[in-house]
Design a protein around this motif. Sequence first.
Motif, mmCIF file in Angstrom:
data_model
loop_
_atom_site.group_PDB
_atom_site.id
_atom_site.type_symbol
_atom_site.label_atom_id
_atom_site.label_comp_id
_atom_site.label_asym_id
_atom_site.label_seq_id
_atom_site.Cartn_x
_atom_site.Cartn_y
_atom_site.Cartn_z
ATOM 1 N N ALA B 3 0.844 -1.199 0.000
ATOM 2 C CA ALA B 3 0.000 0.000 0.000
ATOM 3 C C ALA B 3 0.876 1.244 0.000
ATOM 4 N N ALA B 4 1.972 1.204 0.795
ATOM 5 C CA ALA B 4 2.891 2.342 0.849
ATOM 6 C C ALA B 4 3.559 2.553 -0.507
ATOM 7 N N ALA B 5 3.889 1.429 -1.178
ATOM 8 C CA ALA B 5 4.500 1.528 -2.501
ATOM 9 C C ALA B 5 3.520 2.153 -3.485
ATOM 10 N N TRP B 6 2.251 1.726 -3.404
ATOM 11 C CA TRP B 6 1.217 2.274 -4.291
ATOM 12 C C TRP B 6 1.039 3.769 -4.035
ATOM 13 N N GLN B 7 1.072 4.124 -2.723
ATOM 14 C CA GLN B 7 0.971 5.518 -2.319
ATOM 15 C C GLN B 7 2.105 6.336 -2.944
ATOM 16 N N TYR B 8 3.323 5.771 -2.871
ATOM 17 C CA TYR B 8 4.488 6.458 -3.449
ATOM 18 C C TYR B 8 4.288 6.645 -4.950
ATOM 19 N N LEU B 9 3.763 5.588 -5.587
ATOM 20 C CA LEU B 9 3.580 5.628 -7.043
ATOM 21 C C LEU B 9 2.588 6.717 -7.439
ATOM 22 N N VAL B 10 1.449 6.794 -6.741
ATOM 23 C CA VAL B 10 0.432 7.771 -7.147
ATOM 24 C C VAL B 10 0.827 9.207 -6.785
ATOM 25 N N THR B 11 1.757 9.349 -5.834
ATOM 26 C CA THR B 11 2.185 10.714 -5.524
ATOM 27 C C THR B 11 3.371 11.158 -6.396
ATOM 28 N N HIS B 12 3.990 10.222 -7.105
ATOM 29 C CA HIS B 12 5.103 10.567 -7.993
ATOM 30 C C HIS B 12 4.871 10.041 -9.413
ATOM 31 N N PRO B 13 3.717 10.358 -10.012
ATOM 32 C CA PRO B 13 3.430 9.748 -11.317
ATOM 33 C C PRO B 13 4.415 10.190 -12.407
ATOM 34 N N ALA B 14 4.818 11.461 -12.376
ATOM 35 C CA ALA B 14 5.693 11.969 -13.441
ATOM 36 C C ALA B 14 7.055 11.292 -13.391
ATOM 37 N N ALA B 15 7.618 11.193 -12.175
ATOM 38 C CA ALA B 15 8.933 10.566 -12.037
ATOM 39 C C ALA B 15 8.876 9.113 -12.482
ATOM 40 N N PHE B 16 7.776 8.427 -12.106
ATOM 41 C CA PHE B 16 7.650 7.029 -12.475
ATOM 42 C C PHE B 16 7.517 6.880 -13.993
ATOM 43 N N GLY B 17 6.653 7.706 -14.583
ATOM 44 C CA GLY B 17 6.448 7.642 -16.036
ATOM 45 C C GLY B 17 7.745 7.892 -16.786
ATOM 46 N N GLN B 18 8.497 8.865 -16.296
ATOM 47 C CA GLN B 18 9.759 9.200 -16.948
ATOM 48 C C GLN B 18 10.735 8.032 -16.870
ATOM 49 N N ALA B 19 10.854 7.427 -15.671
ATOM 50 C CA ALA B 19 11.787 6.308 -15.493
ATOM 51 C C ALA B 19 11.377 5.113 -16.344
#
Lengths: 207, 214
Positions: B3-19
């Motif tokens: 859940a914490a990982a999912w939380q991190y993902l939804v709060t950093h969508p741009a960084a994730f998309g870029q990576a």
Amino acid sequence: MTWLARNWDQVALGLAQHVGISISALAIAFALSMPLGIWAARSDRVQAAALTVAGFLYTIPTLAFLALLIPLVGLGPANAIIAMVAFSLVVLIRNIATGIRQVPPDIVDAARGMGMGDLQVLARVELPLALPLIVAGLRVAAVTVISVSVVAAYVNAGGLGTLIFNGIATDHPPKIWSGALTACALAIAVDTSLALVERHLRRQRSA
Amino acid sequence: MLAAAWQYLVTHPAAFGQALGVHVALSASALVLAALVAIPAAIAASRRPGLAVAITQSANIGRTLPSLAVLALVMPILGTGFAPSLFALTLLALPPIVQNTLAGLRSVEPDVVDAARGMGMTAGEVMRRIELPIAVPAVFAGLRTAAVQVISGAVLAAFIGGGGLGDFITAGIAMMALPQLLVGAIPVTLLALGVDAAFGLAQRRLTSAGMRAA
């Protein structure tokens, strides 16, 4: 070169750790694969299931696997060894099972006719005849394990990768080269020597 | 923790998309570049035994080299970033493609080639219309192995500034931030498994009907 001459003890320590952890992982992987491979040789369903699961593990990127183990086992050699064992299973199980399956049924029948039981047939006929393929599997597994071990330095497992990571962190190319080239040399040396063993065994079998 | 990982993902969508974008771009370009070099090299070698021996031997050595060692050796020479990572990953992708293409071309029976020659085909036509179609499944097996290896290698490219999903893993390990680590490790695992499955499917589809029946 001058760095290497002055710090050969660091490289020797890394190499010793690298070889030690690789041999431990290979020994564990082999001990697990042997019964699974023998079982897979007897049953198509076991073979399909074992190779699917082991193939799945093998496909996971190395660093991701090491990372996914951190919440479970933390940092250190245990983490690295679990990953190395997981990556070796598919080739070991496949080669052990294929090696046993390739033994001609006539030979097995002849052995039974001589009064051998199941275990004797396995130990004295099937496994010796499967040996070249088993060594071929060990060769691929050894190279895989050496490669994983380089990355495993990042989760504090020691070995030659430590030199590479320290070299990158401190921007010190001689250290990077010493670690990386020694790791390459180790992989090539192990691959070449096991290839020689494999060829020798094949020749012995065909003679 | 998930859940914490999912939380991190939804709060950093741009960084994730870029990576993710960098990871896919790096892996796909390395695979395409390697295929552009390896397949023609294997075709050339299939006609010249001397070249075939040289290529097979270098591919055998290339396959034993640890991925991280190759990336690390490239860095002091070419520096850090996307291009050096691409170069190292292309090198890593070459051996499986060359080996499998060559094996596929060699699996073509001499009788089949003779028959095609007898029908009046030129060497080029035999290669295009007979040998390559027969070798396609083997070529795809090589591409599949290379693709998985490149996706795995691209994670390590994070160490030489290549970007990609490995950045989340290395940052996560460095700061012992498990959610961040999972945001790198889980998607890249799914990516590798997905690409492996897709290539497996393509390999089966591209096997010509005649060969499937055989």
